[in-house]
Design an enzyme around this catalytic site. Structure first.
Site, mmCIF file in Angstrom:
data_model
loop_
_atom_site.group_PDB
_atom_site.id
_atom_site.type_symbol
_atom_site.label_atom_id
_atom_site.label_comp_id
_atom_site.label_asym_id
_atom_site.label_seq_id
_atom_site.Cartn_x
_atom_site.Cartn_y
_atom_site.Cartn_z
ATOM 1 N N SER A 35 0.794 -1.220 0.000
ATOM 2 C CA SER A 35 0.000 0.000 0.000
ATOM 3 C C SER A 35 0.833 1.281 0.000
ATOM 4 O O SER A 35 0.321 2.351 -0.292
ATOM 5 C CB SER A 35 -0.961 0.029 1.187
ATOM 6 O OG SER A 35 -0.247 0.189 2.404
ATOM 7 N N LYS A 89 1.129 4.464 6.844
ATOM 8 C CA LYS A 89 0.471 5.330 5.857
ATOM 9 C C LYS A 89 1.107 6.712 5.910
ATOM 10 O O LYS A 89 1.847 7.052 6.819
ATOM 11 C CB LYS A 89 -1.032 5.461 6.150
ATOM 12 C CG LYS A 89 -1.796 4.160 6.230
ATOM 13 C CD LYS A 89 -1.935 3.476 4.908
ATOM 14 C CE LYS A 89 -2.708 2.162 5.070
ATOM 15 N NZ LYS A 89 -2.590 1.305 3.914
#
Length: 177
Positions: A35, A89
């Protein structure tokens, strides 16, 4: 795995663990998701400095614990048997800011201003295929993966409380992909 790569892995992990243990301000992780590609690849070793008050800045890559329900939802959406408890993230929105997608050119905006995202994959025109418009709650951050098509993040699961943050990424040891 080549001999050189194996030796590099052992040296890096040993040094990182020693530093983390000695300083107690760093934490070592291994990336298990794509991701954050191309910034972080699966298998890379990550060292994050622990947060001690205050919060991260926009663009910082953060490591955080499941703020409640992320692990189960990610496992379910991806059909994984294991439930992740730690996530990595990039901070896009800070407390009180309005994060939206997308401009006519496909960019994210923060408080109405387009956000330059030079860390994303070249040729990735749209910042998100999912349109959204969110205001970040007080005491939270809005996070996205760099590889938006492979990331389940604040677009789907909401903002992350600053109290869930473990630390900010300090460096990556590229042992993945």
């Amino acid at each position: 795995m080549s001999r050189r790569r194996a030796v590099a892995w052992i040296v890096v992990v040993t040094l990182a663990v020693c530093a983390a243990s000695a300083l107690t301000t760093e934490t070592v992780f291994r990336a298990d998701s794509d991701s954050m590609s191309p910034t972080i690849e699966v298998g890379d070793v990550l060292v994050a400095a622990r947060h001690r008050g205050g919060g991260p800045g926009r663009g910082d890559v953060v490591v955080f614990t499941d703020p409640g329900g992320w692990g189960e939802r990610v496992a379910g959406l991806l059909g994984r048997e294991d439930t992740p408890s730690t996530f990595v993230k990039r901070v896009i929105g800070l407390p009180g800011e309005r994060v939206a997608c997308c401009t006519a050119g496909g960019a994210l905006t923060v408080d109405g201003e387009p956000l330059a995202e030079d860390y994303r994959e070249a040729g990735d025109e749209l910042a998100s295929v999912l349109a959204f418009d969110r205001t970040v709650p007080a005491g939270s951050v809005f996070v996205l993966g760099d590889a938006r098509a492979a990331s389940i993040d604040s677009r789907y699961l909401g903002s992350v409380p600053i109290t869930s943050l473990i630390g900010t990424l300090q460096f990556v040891v590229p042992l993945g992909g």
